[in-house]
Scaffold this motif. Sequence first.
Motif, mmCIF file in Angstrom:
data_model
loop_
_atom_site.group_PDB
_atom_site.id
_atom_site.type_symbol
_atom_site.label_atom_id
_atom_site.label_comp_id
_atom_site.label_asym_id
_atom_site.label_seq_id
_atom_site.Cartn_x
_atom_site.Cartn_y
_atom_site.Cartn_z
ATOM 1 N N PRO A 1 0.808 -1.238 0.000
ATOM 2 C CA PRO A 1 0.000 0.000 0.000
ATOM 3 C C PRO A 1 0.831 1.274 0.000
ATOM 4 C CG PRO A 1 -0.832 -1.590 1.612
ATOM 5 C CD PRO A 1 0.485 -2.126 1.131
ATOM 6 N N ALA A 2 2.109 1.178 0.383
ATOM 7 C CA ALA A 2 2.954 2.373 0.417
ATOM 8 C C ALA A 2 3.131 2.984 -0.968
ATOM 9 C CB ALA A 2 4.327 2.027 1.012
ATOM 10 N N LEU A 3 2.951 2.166 -2.029
ATOM 11 C CA LEU A 3 3.102 2.659 -3.401
ATOM 12 C C LEU A 3 1.762 2.800 -4.111
ATOM 13 C CD1 LEU A 3 6.228 0.592 -4.594
ATOM 14 C CD2 LEU A 3 6.155 2.872 -3.565
ATOM 15 N N ALA A 4 0.690 2.838 -3.349
ATOM 16 C CA ALA A 4 -0.644 2.913 -3.960
ATOM 17 C C ALA A 4 -0.796 4.170 -4.813
ATOM 18 C CB ALA A 4 -1.719 2.874 -2.880
ATOM 19 N N GLY A 5 -0.092 5.235 -4.476
ATOM 20 C CA GLY A 5 -0.194 6.467 -5.236
ATOM 21 C C GLY A 5 0.380 6.376 -6.638
ATOM 22 N N LEU A 6 1.169 5.349 -6.912
ATOM 23 C CA LEU A 6 1.764 5.185 -8.233
ATOM 24 C C LEU A 6 0.923 4.293 -9.147
ATOM 25 C CD1 LEU A 6 5.525 4.624 -7.252
ATOM 26 C CD2 LEU A 6 4.419 6.747 -7.999
ATOM 27 N N ARG A 7 -0.135 3.725 -8.636
ATOM 28 C CA ARG A 7 -0.942 2.797 -9.427
ATOM 29 C C ARG A 7 -1.776 3.538 -10.472
ATOM 30 N NH1 ARG A 7 -3.272 -1.229 -4.628
ATOM 31 N NH2 ARG A 7 -1.210 -1.871 -3.837
ATOM 32 N N ASP A 8 -1.950 2.891 -11.637
ATOM 33 C CA ASP A 8 -2.809 3.444 -12.673
ATOM 34 C C ASP A 8 -3.759 2.359 -13.162
ATOM 35 O OD1 ASP A 8 -1.253 1.786 -14.202
ATOM 36 O OD2 ASP A 8 -0.453 3.337 -15.514
ATOM 37 N N ASP A 9 -4.700 2.733 -14.012
ATOM 38 C CA ASP A 9 -5.720 1.786 -14.456
ATOM 39 C C ASP A 9 -5.190 0.742 -15.418
ATOM 40 O OD1 ASP A 9 -7.554 3.087 -12.919
ATOM 41 O OD2 ASP A 9 -8.382 4.291 -14.553
ATOM 42 N N TRP A 10 -3.996 0.955 -15.983
ATOM 43 C CA TRP A 10 -3.425 -0.042 -16.888
ATOM 44 C C TRP A 10 -2.844 -1.208 -16.102
ATOM 45 C CZ3 TRP A 10 2.192 -0.137 -18.535
ATOM 46 C CH2 TRP A 10 2.424 -1.217 -19.404
ATOM 47 N N LEU A 11 -1.968 -0.923 -15.163
ATOM 48 C CA LEU A 11 -1.340 -1.995 -14.383
ATOM 49 C C LEU A 11 -2.235 -2.479 -13.245
ATOM 50 C CD1 LEU A 11 2.361 -0.712 -14.144
ATOM 51 C CD2 LEU A 11 1.455 -2.535 -15.583
ATOM 52 N N PHE A 12 -3.101 -1.617 -12.758
ATOM 53 C CA PHE A 12 -3.998 -1.964 -11.650
ATOM 54 C C PHE A 12 -5.429 -1.624 -12.065
ATOM 55 C CE2 PHE A 12 0.157 -1.278 -9.875
ATOM 56 C CZ PHE A 12 0.286 -2.237 -8.886
ATOM 57 N N PRO A 13 -6.071 -2.489 -12.849
ATOM 58 C CA PRO A 13 -7.416 -2.180 -13.374
ATOM 59 C C PRO A 13 -8.446 -2.002 -12.262
ATOM 60 C CG PRO A 13 -6.424 -4.050 -14.521
ATOM 61 C CD PRO A 13 -5.572 -3.774 -13.337
ATOM 62 N N ALA B 1 -3.725 -10.850 -11.551
ATOM 63 C CA ALA B 1 -3.373 -11.363 -10.225
ATOM 64 C C ALA B 1 -4.164 -10.597 -9.174
ATOM 65 C CB ALA B 1 -1.876 -11.198 -9.991
ATOM 66 N N PRO B 2 -4.804 -11.300 -8.246
ATOM 67 C CA PRO B 2 -5.606 -10.612 -7.224
ATOM 68 C C PRO B 2 -4.731 -9.936 -6.175
ATOM 69 C CG PRO B 2 -5.579 -12.968 -6.822
ATOM 70 C CD PRO B 2 -4.870 -12.763 -8.127
ATOM 71 N N LEU B 3 -5.248 -8.850 -5.615
ATOM 72 C CA LEU B 3 -4.605 -8.158 -4.512
ATOM 73 C C LEU B 3 -5.408 -8.373 -3.241
ATOM 74 C CD1 LEU B 3 -3.743 -4.779 -6.300
ATOM 75 C CD2 LEU B 3 -2.199 -6.706 -5.870
ATOM 76 N N GLY B 4 -4.801 -8.132 -2.121
ATOM 77 C CA GLY B 4 -5.474 -8.380 -0.851
ATOM 78 C C GLY B 4 -6.647 -7.465 -0.580
ATOM 79 N N ASP B 5 -6.694 -6.304 -1.235
ATOM 80 C CA ASP B 5 -7.767 -5.344 -0.979
ATOM 81 C C ASP B 5 -8.957 -5.519 -1.904
ATOM 82 O OD1 ASP B 5 -6.669 -4.538 -3.339
ATOM 83 O OD2 ASP B 5 -6.066 -2.539 -2.670
ATOM 84 N N GLY B 6 -8.987 -6.621 -2.655
ATOM 85 C CA GLY B 6 -10.081 -6.866 -3.575
ATOM 86 C C GLY B 6 -9.808 -6.408 -4.985
ATOM 87 N N GLY B 7 -8.736 -5.668 -5.207
ATOM 88 C CA GLY B 7 -8.360 -5.236 -6.539
ATOM 89 C C GLY B 7 -7.543 -6.303 -7.246
ATOM 90 N N CYS B 8 -6.929 -5.932 -8.365
ATOM 91 C CA CYS B 8 -6.125 -6.870 -9.128
ATOM 92 C C CYS B 8 -5.051 -6.100 -9.886
ATOM 93 C CB CYS B 8 -6.982 -7.679 -10.099
ATOM 94 S SG CYS B 8 -7.819 -6.656 -11.360
ATOM 95 N N THR B 9 -4.121 -6.823 -10.480
ATOM 96 C CA THR B 9 -3.033 -6.200 -11.220
ATOM 97 C C THR B 9 -2.579 -7.115 -12.349
ATOM 98 O OG1 THR B 9 -0.776 -5.327 -11.059
ATOM 99 C CG2 THR B 9 -1.339 -7.151 -9.603
ATOM 100 N N ARG B 10 -2.024 -6.515 -13.393
ATOM 101 C CA ARG B 10 -1.448 -7.287 -14.489
ATOM 102 C C ARG B 10 -0.068 -7.834 -14.131
ATOM 103 N NH1 ARG B 10 -4.715 -6.228 -18.838
ATOM 104 N NH2 ARG B 10 -5.852 -4.248 -18.768
#
Length: 477
Positions: free
Chosen positions: A114-126, A139-148
């Motif tokens: 979560p420390a890098l959550a500010g760098l996430r975008d909709d491409w890598l973290f839909p 790939a699923p994330l612990g907060d219910g989101g996902c990532t490529r």
Amino acid sequence: MTRDRRPPLPVVVTALLLALLAASLTLLLRAAAPGAGFLAGYAGTWAVFAAAVVALRHVPRRFVVPLVLAGAVAVTATGLVAAPRTSTDSYRYAWDGRVQASGVSPYDHAPADPALAGLRDDWLFPRAAVCERDGTALAPLGDGGCTRINRPAVHTIYPPVAEGWFLLVHALSPAGVRHKGLQAGSAVLALAVTGLLLGVLRRRGDPRRAALWAWCPAVPVEAVDNAHVDVLAVLLSVGALALVARRRHVAGGVLLGLAVAAKLLPAVLLPGALSGIRRPRTVAAVALTAAGTVALTYLPYVLLSDGSVLGYLSGYAREEGYDDAAAGGRYALLRLVLPDAWAPPVALLALAAVSAAVWWRGDPERPWHGALSTTGTAFLLLTPGYSWYALLLIALVALDGRWEWLGVALAGAVAYLAGPVTGTAGVTAAYGAAGGLVCATWWVVGRGRHVAGTGAWPAARWCRPPAWGRWRRGCSE
């Protein structure tokens, strides 16, 4: 009398085969879904590639370099026609580049932190809706989101030169290009390898051999479409061996160290780089320069990072089964004849023996010959499950001309694409067939074309198989 300006028939045939190869690769990358269908289509492109290389044998020498270059551009460009098809590694590359550009060490945080959550975008973290619709590819994330990004909970594994490449591509890529920046950069590197191979082979050997890299389907698929950083390590490795062959040992050691710091695999090239060198000072110049270069490239990241710069390296070794022969498909050939627990130490001893033979009896003017022997042996002993590792092997084949080792590269693709379905049996069969091809070719060549008294390591005393003609002085027709 008017001079006939039409190109010779072999040139026309080769050009048509290259056009077919480019069309087949384009169709494969745009239409085929990863799996059995993709593997069948991929095998078809290898068949066309083989036909084009055989046709090149009959092309007059003055047409060879232009034809190899034109084919390289056409084949390499096919890797740009689609998003990554069979690997998600380039998404990690893009993330590591973005993290570094923000002033954070890529070794300090996993993508899911979560420390890098500010760098996430909709491409890598839909967004969540995309995660629900396409969850199998993400790939699923612990907060219910996902990532490529694959393995988002672990730290990066890539060495510092690779990380520098990711940062450079990020800095040079326009906003919004996504994967295209990495693919375009990798295409430039792949073409640079072709140019370097042609430069070396025009002085030492036959420039036709450069086609073994330039037209190989693995290059557009793995180096360009999937944008694997291995292509950067290949460029540095070929440059290192070329410099060592010209007795520029310190410069060669520097490039070899940079290659290792781009992808750890080129470390197996060291015995080849030392082929036939007996002077302790020269051996030390190559080995210590390479080791020192690796250390220096790590130093800035060591100073800037709060944690270990080795990242997920030890976890990867465990995950892939390199420290436990009972896991996965590693050491598949050794496990046919040895207990599982014996396979890792026997592989290490066998590779050490081959490395010692290459160093002691190798040809210093052809260090790529010994490098191919050690690298190919390592593949057969370890039976890796990732097809892009073989990019280094393919470049060494182009330098040395021993085409039989290309079977090992194709075996890696079978292991990667079919391994999840066939299991260890498929990996064993693929690498077993590749090893059988190598042994059978050596036996045939050894019986029919042995040349005594060259002073080279035994395998180097034989001419190339008939399909490649007379590539080395001293070989009888």
